[in-house]
Enzyme design. Sequence first.
Site, PDB file in Angstrom:
ATOM      1  N   LYS A 172       0.867  -1.187   0.000  1.00  0.00           N
ATOM      2  CA  LYS A 172       0.000   0.000   0.000  1.00  0.00           C
ATOM      3  C   LYS A 172       0.898   1.230   0.000  1.00  0.00           C
ATOM      4  O   LYS A 172       1.512   1.573   1.005  1.00  0.00           O
ATOM      5  CB  LYS A 172      -0.867  -0.043   1.270  1.00  0.00           C
ATOM      6  N   GLU A 245       9.882   1.751  10.416  1.00  0.00           N
ATOM      7  CA  GLU A 245      10.910   2.717  10.007  1.00  0.00           C
ATOM      8  C   GLU A 245      10.263   4.083  10.082  1.00  0.00           C
ATOM      9  O   GLU A 245       9.480   4.447   9.198  1.00  0.00           O
ATOM     10  CB  GLU A 245      11.378   2.418   8.571  1.00  0.00           C
ATOM     11  N   CYS A 279      14.028  10.985   5.657  1.00  0.00           N
ATOM     12  CA  CYS A 279      14.002  10.603   7.084  1.00  0.00           C
ATOM     13  C   CYS A 279      15.378  10.802   7.700  1.00  0.00           C
ATOM     14  O   CYS A 279      15.488  10.997   8.902  1.00  0.00           O
ATOM     15  CB  CYS A 279      13.539   9.170   7.241  1.00  0.00           C
ATOM     16  N   GLU A 375      10.275  16.781  14.171  1.00  0.00           N
ATOM     17  CA  GLU A 375      10.728  16.555  12.798  1.00  0.00           C
ATOM     18  C   GLU A 375      10.139  17.635  11.886  1.00  0.00           C
ATOM     19  O   GLU A 375       8.921  17.788  11.811  1.00  0.00           O
ATOM     20  CB  GLU A 375      10.268  15.164  12.321  1.00  0.00           C
TER      21      GLU A 375
HETATM   22  P1  NAD Z   1       2.413   8.656   7.241  1.00  0.00           P
HETATM   23  O1  NAD Z   1       2.629   7.938   8.518  1.00  0.00           O
HETATM   24  O2  NAD Z   1       1.439   9.744   7.176  1.00  0.00           O
HETATM   25  O3  NAD Z   1       1.985   7.610   6.092  1.00  0.00           O
HETATM   26  C1  NAD Z   1       2.744   6.496   5.771  1.00  0.00           C
HETATM   27  C2  NAD Z   1       1.857   5.442   5.176  1.00  0.00           C
HETATM   28  O4  NAD Z   1       0.957   4.945   6.157  1.00  0.00           O
HETATM   29  C3  NAD Z   1       0.995   5.933   4.029  1.00  0.00           C
HETATM   30  O5  NAD Z   1       0.954   4.941   3.033  1.00  0.00           O
HETATM   31  C4  NAD Z   1      -0.357   6.106   4.690  1.00  0.00           C
HETATM   32  O6  NAD Z   1      -1.446   6.014   3.795  1.00  0.00           O
HETATM   33  C5  NAD Z   1      -0.361   4.949   5.648  1.00  0.00           C
HETATM   34  N1  NAD Z   1      -1.299   5.078   6.775  1.00  0.00           N
HETATM   35  C6  NAD Z   1      -1.853   6.217   7.278  1.00  0.00           C
HETATM   36  N2  NAD Z   1      -2.644   5.895   8.345  1.00  0.00           N
HETATM   37  C7  NAD Z   1      -2.548   4.550   8.515  1.00  0.00           C
HETATM   38  C8  NAD Z   1      -3.099   3.632   9.459  1.00  0.00           C
HETATM   39  N3  NAD Z   1      -3.900   4.040  10.438  1.00  0.00           N
HETATM   40  N4  NAD Z   1      -2.780   2.331   9.349  1.00  0.00           N
HETATM   41  C9  NAD Z   1      -1.938   1.914   8.368  1.00  0.00           C
HETATM   42  N5  NAD Z   1      -1.395   2.728   7.444  1.00  0.00           N
HETATM   43  C10 NAD Z   1      -1.692   4.035   7.517  1.00  0.00           C
HETATM   44  O7  NAD Z   1       3.853   9.124   6.774  1.00  0.00           O
HETATM   45  P2  NAD Z   1       4.204  10.044   5.522  1.00  0.00           P
HETATM   46  O8  NAD Z   1       3.769  11.421   5.853  1.00  0.00           O
HETATM   47  O9  NAD Z   1       3.709   9.398   4.278  1.00  0.00           O
HETATM   48  O10 NAD Z   1       5.797   9.960   5.487  1.00  0.00           O
HETATM   49  C11 NAD Z   1       6.633  10.847   6.134  1.00  0.00           C
HETATM   50  C12 NAD Z   1       7.210  10.184   7.378  1.00  0.00           C
HETATM   51  O11 NAD Z   1       7.878   8.984   7.017  1.00  0.00           O
HETATM   52  C13 NAD Z   1       8.268  11.060   8.034  1.00  0.00           C
HETATM   53  O12 NAD Z   1       8.083  11.043   9.430  1.00  0.00           O
HETATM   54  C14 NAD Z   1       9.569  10.371   7.655  1.00  0.00           C
HETATM   55  O13 NAD Z   1      10.622  10.609   8.549  1.00  0.00           O
HETATM   56  C15 NAD Z   1       9.155   8.934   7.636  1.00  0.00           C
HETATM   57  N6  NAD Z   1      10.079   8.119   6.854  1.00  0.00           N
HETATM   58  C16 NAD Z   1      10.863   7.208   7.508  1.00  0.00           C
HETATM   59  C17 NAD Z   1      11.787   6.462   6.782  1.00  0.00           C
HETATM   60  C18 NAD Z   1      12.659   5.448   7.479  1.00  0.00           C
HETATM   61  O14 NAD Z   1      13.223   4.602   6.794  1.00  0.00           O
HETATM   62  N7  NAD Z   1      12.827   5.508   8.795  1.00  0.00           N
HETATM   63  C19 NAD Z   1      11.886   6.626   5.404  1.00  0.00           C
HETATM   64  C20 NAD Z   1      11.080   7.557   4.790  1.00  0.00           C
HETATM   65  C21 NAD Z   1      10.171   8.305   5.518  1.00  0.00           C
END
Ligand code: NAD
Length: 510
Positions: A172, A245, A279, A375
């Site tokens: 997803k 992650e 990230c 962040e």
């Molecule tokens: P997000 O948590 O808003 O969304 C991530 C994913 O989760 C999306 O596909 C979203 O649709 C899904 N999602 C949302 N609600 C959910 C739920 N209740 N249950 C399951 N899935 C759900 O994150 P984002 O805004 O898309 O990404 C940015 C964040 O990701 C930043 O905090 C960044 O640091 C982090 N990030 C971490 C890494 C790593 O490897 N540690 C890499 C890239 C980004």
Amino acid sequence: MAVVEQLERASGNGRRLRLANPATLQPLGEVDVQSAADVRAAIECARKSQPAWAALSFEERGHYLERVVRVILERQEELLDVITRETGKPRVEALATEIVTSCDALQFYAKRAKQVLAERTLPLHLLKTKKLRIAYKPLGVIGIITPWNFPFLLTLNPTAQALMAGNAVVLKPSEATPFSARCVQEILDAAGLPEGVFNLVTGDGETGEALVEAGVDKISFTGSVATGRKVAEICGRNLVPCTLELGGKDPMIVCADADLDRASRGAVFGAFANSGQVCTSTERVYVVDEVAEEFTRRCVERTSELRQGADGEFDVGSIILPSQLEIIESHVEDAVARGARLLAGGRRNPNEPGYFYEPTILTDVTHDMRVMREETFGPVLPIMRVADEAEAVKHANDSRYGLNANVWTRNKHKGTDLARAIESGCVVVNDCMVTYAVAESPFGGVKDSGIGRVNGAVGLRGFCVVQSIVIDRRSGRSEMLWFPYSQRTLVAIKRMMRFVWGTSLGRWLS
Ligand code: NAD
């Protein structure tokens, strides 16, 4: 206009999302928000195809992944079009960080999975009449949930690892960047991957939550801390393993003996690449007093040379989500209101129609400012002076996050010692951000930055059931500990204890 707009479907109860290019605000297309029933159907499909996929040899699975690399090479321009339209990032950056890194991951795991996941015999230190085999078996169906900042790489990299371990995948992608994930589906199909081994479900949090609830064998989640917590709660309730992650607030430590030219270039790249939406972006700098002025001057100079835009050659692209732009603005406003000084940027770019925030440098920052604690995920480089390295490490560790960090010094031993002192899953000495691209390196965070590791041998094994098989080598009539218990057994155990832990030969043998 928002980058993602909700639409009610003309017929039926489903929803659709309408997407726009964040740099130009031009329409990109629409995708379905798939329902829980759609998710269950995708998992069913994955379950059916997984045994035959797992039955293939590592070489056969590896050949599929190598074919994917060839398809990527052929279609790279088309892929770059999709990634850059969806994210607004510069083409060079998309090529280097999304496509090159994906090709490397595919090739790396295709070649090495056999060795990393080979069944092996381990010598036993005590029970010499037994033999231990360790087997790495596929978990089954892996649910992968990804964010929007690297929509191609973060889709392909965990997928490559899950597939090489013999699993099927239901993925997803972020609702903000589904088209890059669609490209992944298309290139896997073009490489001839058997039907049902990789399944894409599009949608927002509702679809993601349905995937976590639907009974997959592991969730590999990349995203924010807030969502990660929700995912972990569901996984905990259902006893489904997960890796998380999550976000970061990466510190950079600049020592007095650092190469200031390289360190300032590294700071500007670490903070502004992908418009700070990494990230492992450098989110806060601690520079030792005696070089602070010169380091800051060089950072400002480098920043003034950056070109921001959407067309042709440029260095810094757009912010992918308008809601992220608001977070960035609020962090800078909070810092300035509390006494920080702006040396560059500090506003939306008025010359661009889309979501652009100018590369921003702040000094005179303190640890009570949001920009030093939360962040930001945007092109903001706050620089704080510290008396010495010990103070830098103290501030670096004063954070709920612990994903990556970077340390700059000409003394590599000191750099490594400082790296060890920082509470984070990964640290880089005299470079930044590069950890995720080092395929051998396990990647992941401590504290709120996550649980578990992806990448490298540890990450690959994380997509497996590690099965322990203990085999008796003698097959005698009985064992010392089997019934009936007797005085003789007691004496024999005591004699064994005296020998194993009470003699130097015993200690050496064990
Ligand atoms: P997000 O948590 O808003 O969304 C991530 C994913 O989760 C999306 O596909 C979203 O649709 C899904 N999602 C949302 N609600 C959910 C739920 N209740 N249950 C399951 N899935 C759900 O994150 P984002 O805004 O898309 O990404 C940015 C964040 O990701 C930043 O905090 C960044 O640091 C982090 N990030 C971490 C890494 C790593 O490897 N540690 C890499 C890239 C980004």
